[in-house]
Design an enzyme around this catalytic site. Sequence first.
Site, PDB file in Angstrom:
ATOM      1  N   ASP A 176      -1.151  -0.071   3.979  1.00  0.00           N
ATOM      2  CA  ASP A 176      -2.511  -0.520   4.255  1.00  0.00           C
ATOM      3  C   ASP A 176      -3.135  -1.091   2.982  1.00  0.00           C
ATOM      4  OD1 ASP A 176      -4.777  -0.382   6.406  1.00  0.00           O
ATOM      5  OD2 ASP A 176      -5.675   0.601   4.660  1.00  0.00           O
ATOM      6  N   ARG A 177      -4.270  -0.582   2.523  1.00  0.00           N
ATOM      7  CA  ARG A 177      -4.880  -1.131   1.301  1.00  0.00           C
ATOM      8  C   ARG A 177      -3.922  -1.005   0.122  1.00  0.00           C
ATOM      9  NH1 ARG A 177      -8.222  -4.284   3.458  1.00  0.00           N
ATOM     10  NH2 ARG A 177      -9.496  -4.502   1.571  1.00  0.00           N
ATOM     11  N   ARG A 197      -1.673  -3.881   0.003  1.00  0.00           N
ATOM     12  CA  ARG A 197      -2.283  -5.090  -0.557  1.00  0.00           C
ATOM     13  C   ARG A 197      -2.292  -5.026  -2.079  1.00  0.00           C
ATOM     14  NH1 ARG A 197      -3.423  -7.924   3.597  1.00  0.00           N
ATOM     15  NH2 ARG A 197      -3.671  -6.817   5.569  1.00  0.00           N
ATOM     16  N   HIS A 235     -13.628  -2.972  11.727  1.00  0.00           N
ATOM     17  CA  HIS A 235     -14.131  -2.470  10.454  1.00  0.00           C
ATOM     18  C   HIS A 235     -13.950  -3.492   9.331  1.00  0.00           C
ATOM     19  CE1 HIS A 235      -9.865  -1.435  10.417  1.00  0.00           C
ATOM     20  NE2 HIS A 235      -9.925  -1.238   9.124  1.00  0.00           N
ATOM     21  N   TRP A 236     -13.025  -4.437   9.480  1.00  0.00           N
ATOM     22  CA  TRP A 236     -12.865  -5.490   8.479  1.00  0.00           C
ATOM     23  C   TRP A 236     -14.115  -6.361   8.399  1.00  0.00           C
ATOM     24  CZ3 TRP A 236      -8.258  -7.866   6.055  1.00  0.00           C
ATOM     25  CH2 TRP A 236      -7.192  -6.972   5.960  1.00  0.00           C
ATOM     26  N   TYR A 293     -13.353  -3.431   0.803  1.00  0.00           N
ATOM     27  CA  TYR A 293     -13.262  -4.433   1.867  1.00  0.00           C
ATOM     28  C   TYR A 293     -14.086  -5.679   1.531  1.00  0.00           C
ATOM     29  CZ  TYR A 293     -10.464  -1.620   4.969  1.00  0.00           C
ATOM     30  OH  TYR A 293      -9.408  -0.917   5.525  1.00  0.00           O
ATOM     31  N   HIS A 337      -0.465   2.558  13.383  1.00  0.00           N
ATOM     32  CA  HIS A 337      -0.766   2.055  12.044  1.00  0.00           C
ATOM     33  C   HIS A 337      -0.375   3.029  10.938  1.00  0.00           C
ATOM     34  CE1 HIS A 337      -2.768   0.133   8.722  1.00  0.00           C
ATOM     35  NE2 HIS A 337      -3.577   1.173   8.550  1.00  0.00           N
TER      36      HIS A 337
END
Length: 322
Positions: A138-139, A142, A181-182, A243, A302
């Site tokens: 997830d984050r 990235r 939520h993005w 975000y 996820h």
Amino acid sequence: MMSTPYDRREFLKTTLAAPAVLTPRRRGTAQPVAFFRGFETRKIQTAGATINTLYGGVGPPLLLIHGYPQTHVEWHKIAPGLAQKFTVVMTDLRGYGDSSRPPEGQNHRNYSKRAMALDQIEVMRTLGFERFAVVGHDRGARVTWRLAVEYPEVVAKAVVIDIVPLPYSMVTREFATQYFHWFFLIQPAPFPETLIANNAEFYLRSRFLRPTGGTDAITPEAFAEYLRCFNDPAAIHAQCEDYRAGATIDLEHAGEDGTRKVTCPLLVLWGERGTVGRLYDVMTIWRGHATNVTGRPLPAGHFVPEEAPDLTLSALLSFLAA
């Protein structure tokens, strides 16, 4: 009425003054040792943050980076197995867990994936590791992508779990529905912070209790730890900033890549029931961003490391040991 600039300190002060709405966690609460017996804990100062770090095991260095809205605890089902073959290092991203929450900076730059990637390099160098493998979800995936692109001399192998690059460039109605939520978290402060803080536990549970989420794979003990760390106005704000950076400065940094790709061996894993697996041709997208990439779906939503830990562990060991 004219809007006034958001005052971060004022938001934290007024929210902390409302214990009936949100009871902030106590800084310095002891780590839940039951998750990672035999691992050491250390707070490591980087150029821009203080990073909570756990490490243990034997063998070549392996960095694990968690996602939203979690902490390093998301690896609790697989870290002991990895530690039999690797020196495992787990961090809390800045703004998450027991790491510090620095001010956001101009254009959210202090929560850019570039800034977070540099934290990871400084942590690993402090521990004596100049080159290492990295796994991110997830984050954290990235951050892993930014690490692999900008520091190819540092990353020996990389694994990204349940992401594709540049999802804002591929927005559909279903994407916006599943990943609302993005768009919610990037709204100007303190709008999302205020709504989330009104019932932080309800919001946090909503992230896991989805058909494409963790269902019952998130143990009560893990959820309690996620809540301990999330139940903090500064953490809520910092994670919104993560975000906001993703919708602004991170896109600028990705645009600077030009023709640069991930050149180290890259493994891509994703949940076949998750939004990423259902909406995208994952491997086709990643082949456009990496020169040596393999991957496959796993039977999960996820939260792959917690939903399918045995298969995740097997896939990681097979790739990293090759």
